[in-house]
Design a protein around this motif. Structure first.
Motif, short mmCIF file in Angstrom:
data_model
loop_
_atom_site.label_atom_id
_atom_site.label_comp_id
_atom_site.label_asym_id
_atom_site.label_seq_id
_atom_site.Cartn_x
_atom_site.Cartn_y
_atom_site.Cartn_z
N SER A 254 43.27 -31.93 -3.54
CA SER A 254 44.55 -31.76 -4.04
C SER A 254 44.63 -31.77 -5.43
O SER A 254 43.87 -32.55 -6.24
N ARG A 255 45.15 -30.89 -5.84
CA ARG A 255 45.51 -30.77 -7.39
C ARG A 255 46.04 -31.82 -8.06
O ARG A 255 45.61 -32.36 -9.23
N LYS A 256 47.12 -32.28 -7.45
CA LYS A 256 47.64 -33.52 -8.23
C LYS A 256 46.81 -34.68 -8.15
O LYS A 256 46.91 -35.54 -9.09
N VAL A 257 46.00 -35.00 -7.32
CA VAL A 257 44.99 -35.96 -7.15
C VAL A 257 43.96 -35.91 -7.89
O VAL A 257 43.64 -36.93 -8.79
N ARG A 258 43.46 -34.75 -8.22
CA ARG A 258 42.52 -34.35 -9.30
C ARG A 258 42.82 -34.80 -10.64
O ARG A 258 42.17 -35.25 -11.45
N ALA A 259 44.33 -34.38 -10.77
CA ALA A 259 44.88 -34.69 -12.07
C ALA A 259 44.87 -36.30 -12.47
O ALA A 259 44.47 -36.50 -13.41
N LEU A 260 45.33 -36.98 -11.35
CA LEU A 260 45.64 -38.39 -11.67
C LEU A 260 44.12 -39.19 -11.91
O LEU A 260 43.84 -39.70 -12.63
N VAL A 261 43.29 -38.62 -10.79
CA VAL A 261 41.79 -39.18 -11.02
C VAL A 261 41.06 -38.83 -12.37
O VAL A 261 40.46 -39.51 -12.97
N GLY A 262 41.32 -37.53 -12.70
CA GLY A 262 40.62 -37.25 -13.98
C GLY A 262 41.08 -38.18 -15.08
O GLY A 262 40.40 -38.36 -16.00
N PHE A 263 42.46 -38.45 -15.34
CA PHE A 263 43.13 -39.32 -16.24
C PHE A 263 42.46 -40.55 -16.25
O PHE A 263 42.27 -41.11 -17.01
N LEU A 264 42.48 -41.10 -15.14
CA LEU A 264 41.88 -42.46 -14.89
C LEU A 264 40.58 -42.55 -15.23
O LEU A 264 40.24 -43.65 -15.97
N THR A 265 39.66 -41.70 -14.93
CA THR A 265 38.24 -41.72 -15.24
C THR A 265 38.26 -41.70 -16.65
O THR A 265 37.07 -41.95 -17.31
N ALA A 266 38.86 -40.79 -17.20
CA ALA A 266 38.80 -40.22 -18.69
C ALA A 266 39.25 -41.43 -19.67
O ALA A 266 38.93 -41.50 -20.86
N ALA A 267 40.36 -42.17 -19.13
CA ALA A 267 40.80 -43.29 -20.00
C ALA A 267 39.84 -44.37 -20.47
O ALA A 267 39.09 -44.86 -19.72
#
Length: 267
Positions: A254-267
């Motif tokens: 899912s695009r929205k899941v990838r967006a949130l996961v990417g943010f959390l792992t980069a933070a």
């Protein structure tokens, strides 16, 4: 012809060649070679049993059979595009349904979710979060996008650790010399706790109230430690369990899941 046997790739090549009346320009559009376009057209003609193009002194022309199928084909491709857009609409929406323990949400997840919300371009209604306190809720029944659980690994789900699996012994600056227990807490042998909490969140609240010391996941206690509400008595040290972000494998596409996961792992 059965629906499952439709030569969709060859039909896509036919559409491009018919629009350009040129195998070379069709090849440029499709990022393939003109020879590959010709092969696809010949294969499609073999399957259909008709000739789709003829070469004349003026260049490439559609045959009557090719012209007869072109408009329905383009209507079909338009329907495909509408179908894909409809399927993507839910995945690209700004609504997240997440199951997360209350205490972990308050201490760790909410501040990061707020930053994600601030950094994400807002649609007409902004981002909406639907939160469930039952981190063990069934994904299908609760229509979850993601769940956060204190576990030793993802198990049958796909997941990523949100923080290193570390634990720490903590207490309030003014605390009773007693222990606070909760299921899974590695207290010293022979300890008789003054509080038997039902979750790490209840143990955290008890420790913050000065009721005693307890062992907590570092990710859960870190914010309280940083603001001086808790003191570290021992650790940090490695732990068996940590907070994991989990979902069934299809959810990760899912695009929205990838967006949130990417943010959390980069933070």
């Amino acid at each position: 012809m059965k629906r499952t046997h439709l030569p969709l790739n060859a039909l896509r090549v036919f559409d491009a060649a018919a629009r350009h009346l040129s195998f070379t320009r069709a090849a440029d559009e499709l990022a393939v070679t003109p020879a590959a376009v010709g092969q696809q057209i010949r294969a499609l003609e073999d399957v259909l049993g008709v000739v789709l193009f003829r070469r004349t002194s003026k260049g490439l022309e559609l045959t009557p059979e090719g012209e007869a199928g072109l408009d329905p084909l383009r209507e079909g491709f338009l329907s495909f595009e509408e179908s894909v857009a409809a399927m993507q609409a839910g995945q690209s929406s700004d609504r997240y349904t997440i199951a997360v323990p209350r205490e972990f949400f308050a201490e760790w997840f909410a501040p990061r979710l707020a930053r994600f919300q601030a950094d994400t371009p807002k649609g007409s209604g902004g981002i909406q979060y639907i939160l469930s306190a039952d981190e063990h809720a069934d994904f299908t029944e609760a229509n979850l996008d993601l769940a956060i659980r204190l576990v030793d690994g993802p198990g049958e789900l796909e997941g990523i650790p949100l923080a290193p699996a570390m634990r720490v012994t903590v207490a309030a600056p003014q605390h009773r010399d007693a222990w606070i227990d909760w299921p899974g807490a590695p207290l010293p042998d022979g300890t008789k706790p003054c509080v038997k909490a039902g979750s790490p969140g209840q143990a955290l609240a008890s420790a913050l109230a000065g009721m005693g010391r307890t062992v907590l996941p570092l990710a859960l206690a870190e914010s309280a430690i940083d603001r001086g509400a808790l003191e570290v008595l021992d650790g940090p040290e490695p732990a068996l369990r940590g907070y994991w972000l989990l979902a069934p494998r299809p959810q990760w596409r899912s695009r929205k899941v990838r967006a949130l996961v990417g943010f959390l792992t980069a933070a």
